[in-house]
Design an enzyme around this catalytic site. Structure first.
Site, mmCIF file in Angstrom:
data_model
loop_
_atom_site.group_PDB
_atom_site.id
_atom_site.type_symbol
_atom_site.label_atom_id
_atom_site.label_comp_id
_atom_site.label_asym_id
_atom_site.label_seq_id
_atom_site.Cartn_x
_atom_site.Cartn_y
_atom_site.Cartn_z
ATOM 1 N N LYS A 172 0.837 -1.199 0.000
ATOM 2 C CA LYS A 172 0.000 0.000 0.000
ATOM 3 C C LYS A 172 0.878 1.257 0.000
ATOM 4 C CE LYS A 172 -3.398 2.437 2.774
ATOM 5 N NZ LYS A 172 -4.327 2.460 3.891
ATOM 6 N N GLU A 201 10.525 -4.613 4.598
ATOM 7 C CA GLU A 201 10.614 -6.023 4.193
ATOM 8 C C GLU A 201 10.346 -6.161 2.692
ATOM 9 O OE1 GLU A 201 8.974 -4.842 6.785
ATOM 10 O OE2 GLU A 201 8.906 -6.270 8.460
ATOM 11 N N GLY A 214 -4.717 -1.718 4.872
ATOM 12 C CA GLY A 214 -3.914 -2.833 4.348
ATOM 13 C C GLY A 214 -4.573 -4.184 4.581
ATOM 14 N N ARG A 215 -5.083 -4.390 5.808
ATOM 15 C CA ARG A 215 -5.669 -5.698 6.136
ATOM 16 C C ARG A 215 -7.065 -5.884 5.549
ATOM 17 N NH1 ARG A 215 -4.709 -2.428 10.291
ATOM 18 N NH2 ARG A 215 -6.409 -1.642 11.579
ATOM 19 N N HIS A 243 -4.432 -32.853 17.001
ATOM 20 C CA HIS A 243 -3.261 -33.635 17.404
ATOM 21 C C HIS A 243 -2.125 -32.729 17.853
ATOM 22 C CE1 HIS A 243 -5.142 -37.331 15.970
ATOM 23 N NE2 HIS A 243 -5.697 -36.517 15.078
ATOM 24 N N LYS A 258 9.395 -0.881 14.462
ATOM 25 C CA LYS A 258 10.007 -0.507 13.168
ATOM 26 C C LYS A 258 11.064 0.562 13.408
ATOM 27 C CE LYS A 258 5.879 -1.032 10.229
ATOM 28 N NZ LYS A 258 4.915 -0.335 9.390
HETATM 29 O O1 F6P Z 1 3.143 -2.642 9.671
HETATM 30 C C1 F6P Z 1 1.835 -3.047 9.570
HETATM 31 C C2 F6P Z 1 1.308 -2.840 8.172
HETATM 32 O O2 F6P Z 1 1.185 -1.489 7.920
HETATM 33 C C3 F6P Z 1 -0.004 -3.557 7.929
HETATM 34 O O3 F6P Z 1 -1.107 -2.856 8.375
HETATM 35 C C4 F6P Z 1 0.036 -3.750 6.456
HETATM 36 O O4 F6P Z 1 -0.883 -4.714 6.007
HETATM 37 C C5 F6P Z 1 1.475 -4.151 6.259
HETATM 38 O O5 F6P Z 1 2.196 -3.392 7.209
HETATM 39 C C6 F6P Z 1 2.039 -3.933 4.887
HETATM 40 O O6 F6P Z 1 1.964 -2.596 4.506
HETATM 41 P P1 F6P Z 1 2.153 -2.163 3.003
HETATM 42 O O7 F6P Z 1 1.082 -2.774 2.197
HETATM 43 O O8 F6P Z 1 2.086 -0.660 3.008
HETATM 44 O O9 F6P Z 1 3.517 -2.644 2.560
#
Ligand code: F6P
Length: 545
Positions: A205, A211, A265-266, A382, A510
């Site tokens: 987003k 990452e 994002g979620r 299990h 972060k």
């Molecule tokens: O750090 C949490 C978050 O912002 C989530 O809410 C989101 O889904 C994820 O990181 C990834 O964010 P982006 O889509 O901006 O890379």
């Protein structure tokens, strides 16, 4: 205000006291219609909530709480595009992404449906052309492998849907999901792939998540090394709200798919973030997935509270959390295709409702979001069900199952369903000492053995669960199920008066990671770092190979 909510929620205490004096087993004996009284259907999903420690009076009190907290008014405010995400001053309009009606939906006075339909059309065209090999690699080859690089909502959503709808998947396209900054994730993925037939989709987003950008850069270098710089335009696509950052990365404008800041994002699986899933299952199936969610939206918007499935699911959660003080919630799909559904809901719920200040910034003095975890049944049986049945904590569980399997393996599916039914029954009924002793005696055990063994074989029972059943896990049902939980979480956020749509709690870690990185790389240790972190860093540096 937090203290008002506390008073409202405390109104559940007398009901909890009354219920604790009895048991579900007894309530089922006393009321043969308990299933009819406490079950609801919508969008081809049945929710049986009768195996909860509730009675009519408790449910009535819960519906009153929903009214006092103005759940319907807040739901309508969300639909009206009001900036209900107050800390980021944003509307919350993910439902618009799957809306197929004729109403005009507005954010800041602007109609949003035309933009949504345009992006959806682009997703349709791109996904279809990739599937049909009308869009090919830099040397004209058909793409065989698609690697989605993203994390959180930009990974869990498409991964969950791709796995859930595997029976609808294109047989010769392989989807891969890389999320972790741990180099092992991308390394292990790429080592089996051929750059000439690999397409990368960078999903972020913000397009600034460390990452994702780290993984995207590694993928880019890997591709350039094999095919040269020119290949990047053909082998990379991006999905983001930050179009300029995608351009800067070198992605061709034709391969950039946008969405908007009013999609959390979620909550973004319904946007172009669903592109990899659309490639895997085909656009028509992806559209059915959206349609299933739209159907649940309509149910949520128009059904009275007492028949409203997301509201009921939310209220049962409120009851378990605030009246009975249970701390966690298990998600147990008896449906292997839903293997990532618990992880998906973990983010959806815990990132949304893991808050402890109210909308006005005051600390809340009651419990909010529960710990969500789960695994598909029967695997979980299990592994961790021991604790569900006999542990000192009571863990409410949602059991989910498809009545019909995609595979023609009735031997498997009948056993799966028998286990699905048995587990909620076992949790509710339990087994008392008398029954245990009689069973042990019947099996020929001596009195000494019985005395020793019996207490270990007792199940206290009276442990709550919801059971959800659907005909088949098709795209529509998956859409409805996912939207069901989205709205459940929304309703709970309204009742707790918290902001379910921000996620400030992820920021501190972060920030600190950024400041620690130079030290991990051998830089100077600042004086102020505590002895634990200093000790760990020294140990780590001394042992680096
Ligand atoms: O750090 C949490 C978050 O912002 C989530 O809410 C989101 O889904 C994820 O990181 C990834 O964010 P982006 O889509 O901006 O890379």
């Amino acid at each position: 205000m937090a203290f008002e909510r506390k008073n409202i929620l405390d109104g559940l205490r007398p009901h909890a006291k009354r219920i604790k004096a009895t048991s579900m087993r007894k309530m089922f004996e006393e009321n043969p219609n308990r299933f009819d009284d406490f079950s609801v259907s919508a969008c081809s999903i049945l929710l049986d909530y009768s195996k909860n420690q509730i009675d009519q009076r408790a449910m009535q009190a819960l519906f009153e709480i929903a009214e006092i907290c103005m759940v319907e008014k807040r739901r309508d405010a969300m639909w009206a595009g009001k900036a209900i995400n107050t800390t980021e001053n944003r509307a919350v309009m993910h439902m618009a992404l799957r809306y197929n009606g004729k109403e005009k939906l507005l954010v800041n006075g602007q109609e949003i449906m035309p933009k949504i339909r345009h992006q959806l059309e682009r997703v349709k065209e791109y996904s279809t052309k990739i599937r049909n090999a009308e869009i090919t690699s830099s040397n004209g080859k058909k793409f065989t492998d698609i690697v989605n690089i993203g994390i959180g909502g930009s990974d869990l959503g498409p991964d969950m849907v791709t796995k859930a709808l595997e029976p609808y998947a294109h047989s010769d396209l392989k989807l891969h999901y890389v999320s972790n900054v741990d180099g092992a994730h991308i390394y292990d993925c790429l080592k089996r792939l051929n750059p000439a037939t690999t397409l990368f989709i960078i999903a972020s987003k913000t397009f600034s998540t460390d990452e994702t950008i780290t993984n995207a850069n590694t993928a880019k270098s890997w591709l350039i090394e094999a095919l040269g710089k020119k290949a990047v335009a053909k082998h990379f696509a991006a999905i983001s709200t930050n179009i300029s950052a995608c351009n800067e990365f070198g992605i061709d404008s034709d391969n950039i798919f946008g969405f908007w800041d009013w999609v959390g994002g979620r909550y973004s699986i319904w946007s172009a973030i669903g592109l990899p899933a659309a490639i895997a299952i085909g656009f028509d199936n992806f559209k059915d997935f959206l349609a299933g969610a739209a159907q649940m939206d309509e149910h949520f918007r128009t059904s009275p509270l007492q028949k409203n499935m997301p509201v009921i699911l939310a209220l049962i959660g409120i009851w378990n959390r605030n009246a009975l003080n249970y701390k966690s919630q298990a998600i147990l799909p008896y449906d292997q295709h839903l293997s990532r559904f618990p992880a998906y809901l973990q983010q959806l719920d815990m990132e949304s409702n893991g808050k402890s200040v109210d909308l006005s910034g005051y600390p809340v003095n009651f419990e909010t979001g529960a710990v969500i975890f789960g695994e598909p049944g029967t695997n979980g049986q299990h592994a961790f069900y021991q604790l569900l049945h006999q542990g000192s904590d009571i863990i409410p569980a949602d059991f989910l199952a498809a009545i019909n399997a995609h595979e023609n393996l009735p031997e498997h599916h009948d056993k799966l369903l028998a286990n699905y039914l048995a587990q909620s029954e076992a949790l509710m009924l339990g087994k008392d000492l008398k029954q245990v002793i009689s069973e042990l005696a019947m099996s020929g055990k001596s009195q000494t053995e019985i005395k020793k063994l019996a207490p270990h074989k007792v199940f206290t029972g009276n442990r709550p669960s919801n059971s959800l059943l659907y005909k088949k896990l098709n795209p529509k049902t998956l859409g409805s199920l996912t939207a069901l939980y989205e709205h459940k979480i929304f309703v709970q956020g309204v009742i707790w008066d918290i902001n379910s749509f921000d996620q400030w709690g992820v920021e501190l870690g972060k920030q600190l990671a950024k400041s620690i990185l130079p030290i991990v790389r051998g830089g100077e240790m600042p004086d102020k770092v505590n002895s634990s972190t200093t000790g760990l860093i020294k140990y780590l540096l001394n042992n680096k190979e």
